[in-house]
Design a protein around this motif. Structure first.
Motif, mmCIF file in Angstrom:
data_model
loop_
_atom_site.group_PDB
_atom_site.id
_atom_site.type_symbol
_atom_site.label_atom_id
_atom_site.label_comp_id
_atom_site.label_asym_id
_atom_site.label_seq_id
_atom_site.Cartn_x
_atom_site.Cartn_y
_atom_site.Cartn_z
ATOM 1 N N PRO A 221 72.564 -73.505 -86.094
ATOM 2 C CA PRO A 221 73.381 -73.209 -84.913
ATOM 3 C C PRO A 221 74.791 -72.751 -85.255
ATOM 4 O O PRO A 221 75.321 -71.821 -84.632
ATOM 5 C CB PRO A 221 73.383 -74.548 -84.155
ATOM 6 C CG PRO A 221 72.096 -75.203 -84.550
ATOM 7 C CD PRO A 221 71.922 -74.839 -85.998
ATOM 8 N N GLY A 222 75.411 -73.380 -86.254
ATOM 9 C CA GLY A 222 76.747 -72.965 -86.666
ATOM 10 C C GLY A 222 76.750 -71.572 -87.269
ATOM 11 O O GLY A 222 77.682 -70.780 -87.035
ATOM 12 N N LEU A 223 75.717 -71.246 -88.060
ATOM 13 C CA LEU A 223 75.616 -69.908 -88.641
ATOM 14 C C LEU A 223 75.451 -68.859 -87.543
ATOM 15 O O LEU A 223 76.084 -67.794 -87.570
ATOM 16 C CB LEU A 223 74.442 -69.851 -89.617
ATOM 17 C CG LEU A 223 74.590 -70.655 -90.911
ATOM 18 C CD1 LEU A 223 73.245 -70.769 -91.629
ATOM 19 C CD2 LEU A 223 75.629 -70.018 -91.834
ATOM 20 N N ALA A 224 74.590 -69.159 -86.558
ATOM 21 C CA ALA A 224 74.376 -68.217 -85.454
ATOM 22 C C ALA A 224 75.654 -68.008 -84.655
ATOM 23 O O ALA A 224 75.985 -66.876 -84.257
ATOM 24 C CB ALA A 224 73.249 -68.724 -84.548
ATOM 25 N N ASP A 225 76.400 -69.078 -84.403
ATOM 26 C CA ASP A 225 77.665 -68.964 -83.675
ATOM 27 C C ASP A 225 78.652 -68.070 -84.432
ATOM 28 O O ASP A 225 79.362 -67.249 -83.821
ATOM 29 C CB ASP A 225 78.285 -70.340 -83.460
ATOM 30 C CG ASP A 225 77.542 -71.179 -82.427
ATOM 31 O OD1 ASP A 225 76.706 -70.629 -81.681
ATOM 32 O OD2 ASP A 225 77.781 -72.399 -82.384
ATOM 33 N N ALA A 226 78.707 -68.228 -85.749
ATOM 34 C CA ALA A 226 79.644 -67.441 -86.543
ATOM 35 C C ALA A 226 79.266 -65.961 -86.527
ATOM 36 O O ALA A 226 80.141 -65.086 -86.443
ATOM 37 C CB ALA A 226 79.690 -67.970 -87.975
ATOM 38 N N ILE A 227 77.965 -65.660 -86.625
ATOM 39 C CA ILE A 227 77.516 -64.266 -86.553
ATOM 40 C C ILE A 227 77.875 -63.668 -85.195
ATOM 41 O O ILE A 227 78.365 -62.539 -85.099
ATOM 42 C CB ILE A 227 76.000 -64.184 -86.812
ATOM 43 C CG1 ILE A 227 75.679 -64.589 -88.261
ATOM 44 C CG2 ILE A 227 75.477 -62.775 -86.528
ATOM 45 C CD1 ILE A 227 74.209 -64.796 -88.539
ATOM 46 N N GLU A 228 77.647 -64.442 -84.141
ATOM 47 C CA GLU A 228 77.969 -63.969 -82.792
ATOM 48 C C GLU A 228 79.459 -63.662 -82.665
ATOM 49 O O GLU A 228 79.843 -62.630 -82.089
ATOM 50 C CB GLU A 228 77.553 -65.022 -81.771
ATOM 51 C CG GLU A 228 77.831 -64.615 -80.327
ATOM 52 C CD GLU A 228 77.464 -65.707 -79.331
ATOM 53 O OE1 GLU A 228 77.066 -65.357 -78.213
ATOM 54 O OE2 GLU A 228 77.586 -66.903 -79.684
ATOM 55 N N ARG A 229 80.323 -64.519 -83.180
ATOM 56 C CA ARG A 229 81.772 -64.284 -83.085
ATOM 57 C C ARG A 229 82.174 -63.011 -83.826
ATOM 58 O O ARG A 229 82.979 -62.215 -83.325
ATOM 59 C CB ARG A 229 82.536 -65.491 -83.648
ATOM 60 C CG ARG A 229 82.509 -66.719 -82.756
ATOM 61 C CD ARG A 229 83.541 -67.734 -83.214
ATOM 62 N NE ARG A 229 83.275 -68.220 -84.560
ATOM 63 C CZ ARG A 229 82.513 -69.290 -84.836
ATOM 64 N NH1 ARG A 229 81.930 -69.971 -83.846
ATOM 65 N NH2 ARG A 229 82.336 -69.690 -86.075
ATOM 66 N N LEU A 230 81.640 -62.819 -85.031
ATOM 67 C CA LEU A 230 81.988 -61.630 -85.801
ATOM 68 C C LEU A 230 81.519 -60.358 -85.110
ATOM 69 O O LEU A 230 82.218 -59.334 -85.097
ATOM 70 C CB LEU A 230 81.365 -61.718 -87.199
ATOM 71 C CG LEU A 230 81.985 -62.726 -88.167
ATOM 72 C CD1 LEU A 230 81.090 -62.900 -89.383
ATOM 73 C CD2 LEU A 230 83.376 -62.266 -88.602
ATOM 74 N N HIS A 231 80.325 -60.406 -84.527
ATOM 75 C CA HIS A 231 79.719 -59.229 -83.909
ATOM 76 C C HIS A 231 80.542 -58.694 -82.731
ATOM 77 O O HIS A 231 80.451 -57.504 -82.409
ATOM 78 C CB HIS A 231 78.303 -59.579 -83.432
ATOM 79 C CG HIS A 231 77.580 -58.453 -82.767
ATOM 80 N ND1 HIS A 231 76.875 -57.499 -83.479
ATOM 81 C CD2 HIS A 231 77.456 -58.104 -81.452
ATOM 82 C CE1 HIS A 231 76.341 -56.627 -82.636
ATOM 83 N NE2 HIS A 231 76.679 -56.971 -81.402
ATOM 84 N N VAL A 232 81.349 -59.529 -82.125
ATOM 85 C CA VAL A 232 82.190 -59.078 -81.006
ATOM 86 C C VAL A 232 83.102 -57.932 -81.438
ATOM 87 O O VAL A 232 83.349 -56.991 -80.666
ATOM 88 C CB VAL A 232 83.025 -60.263 -80.462
ATOM 89 C CG1 VAL A 232 84.079 -59.772 -79.478
ATOM 90 C CG2 VAL A 232 82.114 -61.294 -79.806
ATOM 91 N N ASP A 233 83.579 -57.959 -82.678
ATOM 92 C CA ASP A 233 84.590 -57.000 -83.124
ATOM 93 C C ASP A 233 84.098 -55.989 -84.153
ATOM 94 O O ASP A 233 84.740 -54.951 -84.341
ATOM 95 C CB ASP A 233 85.778 -57.752 -83.737
ATOM 96 C CG ASP A 233 86.478 -58.642 -82.734
ATOM 97 O OD1 ASP A 233 86.701 -58.187 -81.597
ATOM 98 O OD2 ASP A 233 86.771 -59.806 -83.079
ATOM 99 N N VAL A 234 82.966 -56.275 -84.834
ATOM 100 C CA VAL A 234 82.565 -55.405 -85.932
ATOM 101 C C VAL A 234 81.067 -55.559 -86.176
ATOM 102 O O VAL A 234 80.492 -56.617 -85.901
ATOM 103 C CB VAL A 234 83.365 -55.765 -87.212
ATOM 104 C CG1 VAL A 234 83.041 -57.166 -87.695
ATOM 105 C CG2 VAL A 234 83.146 -54.746 -88.324
ATOM 106 N N SER A 235 80.436 -54.501 -86.690
ATOM 107 C CA SER A 235 79.049 -54.606 -87.124
ATOM 108 C C SER A 235 78.992 -55.439 -88.399
ATOM 109 O O SER A 235 79.754 -55.205 -89.339
ATOM 110 C CB SER A 235 78.457 -53.217 -87.380
ATOM 111 O OG SER A 235 78.335 -52.502 -86.165
ATOM 112 N N VAL A 236 78.088 -56.386 -88.425
ATOM 113 C CA VAL A 236 78.024 -57.388 -89.495
ATOM 114 C C VAL A 236 76.720 -57.247 -90.274
ATOM 115 O O VAL A 236 75.658 -57.033 -89.677
ATOM 116 C CB VAL A 236 78.094 -58.814 -88.899
ATOM 117 C CG1 VAL A 236 78.129 -59.859 -90.010
ATOM 118 C CG2 VAL A 236 79.270 -58.953 -87.962
#
Length: 322
Positions: free
Chosen positions: A277-292
């Motif tokens: 869950p923490g990994l998914a949350d972090a990916i979601e936050r990054l994706h708001v501003d940039v392709s990850v």
């Protein structure tokens, strides 16, 4: 495609990072019969990378995850690899090139991460029963690791180095793992690298909560390494990753012979599903501003708590590339 050579400083950062992440020992102690030691990897030279690129093929597991008009990628990795794997396949390379940041579980090039990892290996030692400590010392010596390293740091962290040595005997090296390949490509291409977790988060999943739990973890880890199926399980995991056999990875719990006790099952749940869950949350936050391009161990990709399923639940369109 051509390789941009890394500077001496970049290679030094990479070597230091993986020494800190993957090895609890600072050096190899040469015994009288040095031929009994696990083989050691050579640094990933330009020649090695060019040779690997000549036979590059897509390995592992790749998903495209899209939301709000932006695509990112989720890549299931293996943390140790063979020299001939030291190149990305064409679809992984193309996907990485479309992104603005490489996201690993932790950024092992970050000095703060390296400091935290050193703390786990160089802090006060665990109080283990004498007979268990002797068993650990015997196994440690058999892998040509320096005896003095066991006089400090968390024993349950040290015991993971025995698994690293076992992998090296099978020709699988952390320095040639998928994360290392991605770091080389990103450092050479000036792509930013970030961690999805802090070192403290990862260490809290790895380290025992007290000396009694540490003793159980060490005892069961030593027993697991001595099982006849241990090497076969590691080989099978590597073959499944190389062949992109997601079904076999999904069945890992059925064939790994590594979830036989309550302690093993609890540790696995904490280390894998518990972090998702923490990994998914972090990916979601990054994706708001940039392709990850998010590269995470392949075992984090499977089951109802796997990252593809969690990200789908967050509104991402998740499509398997391979």
């Amino acid at each position: 495609m051509s390789f941009r050579p890394l500077s001496r400083r970049q290679f030094a950062r990479l070597a230091l990072a993986f020494a800190g992440l993957c090895s609890a020992a600072s050096s190899i102690a040469a015994p009288a019969d040095a031929n009994s030691c696990p083989p050691q990897p050579t640094p990933p030279s330009r020649e090695l990378m060019l040779k690997a690129q000549q036979q590059a093929t897509d390995r592992g597991f790749l998903w495209r995850i899209g939301r709000n008009g932006r695509d990112s990628y989720l890549y299931g990795t293996i943390h140790a690899g063979r020299p001939e794997w030291f190149a990305l396949g064409p679809r992984a390379e193309a996907s990485l090139s479309r992104t603005g940041v490489l996201a690993l579980e932790i950024d092992v090039t970050d000095p703060a991460v390296q400091s935290a990892l050193r703390g786990a290996t160089q802090g006060p030692p665990r109080a283990l029963p004498a007979e268990l400590m002797q068993s650990l010392r015997s196994a440690w010596a058999a892998e040509c690791l320096p005896a003095a390293d066991l006089d400090r740091g968390a024993a349950e962290f040290h015991v993971s180095q025995l698994a690293v040595a076992q992998a090296q005997r099978l020709g699988l090296f952390p320095l040639y793992g998928a994360e290392s390949v991605l770091l080389v490509r990103s450092l050479g291409g000036q792509r930013p690298v970030v961690g999805l977790e802090t070192a403290q988060t990862q260490l809290s999943a790895i380290l025992a909560r007290d000396d009694d739990e540490a003793a159980s973890m060490v005892r069961e880890a030593l027993a697991e390494l001595q099982r006849p199926m241990a090497n076969q399980g590691l080989e099978r995991l590597a073959r499944a990753w190389e062949a992109r056999d997601l079904k076999d990875i999904e069945a890992y719990a059925d064939w790994c012979d590594c979830l036989n006790t309550p302690t093993e099952r609890e540790a696995y749940a904490r280390l894998v599903d518990g972090r998702n869950p923490g990994l998914a949350d972090a990916i979601e936050r990054l994706h708001v501003d940039v392709s990850v391009f998010a590269a995470v161990g392949a075992l984090h990709m499977v089951g109802p708590q796997g990252l593809p399923r969690l990200l789908q639940g967050k509104g991402f369109k998740v499509t398997r590339v391979y």
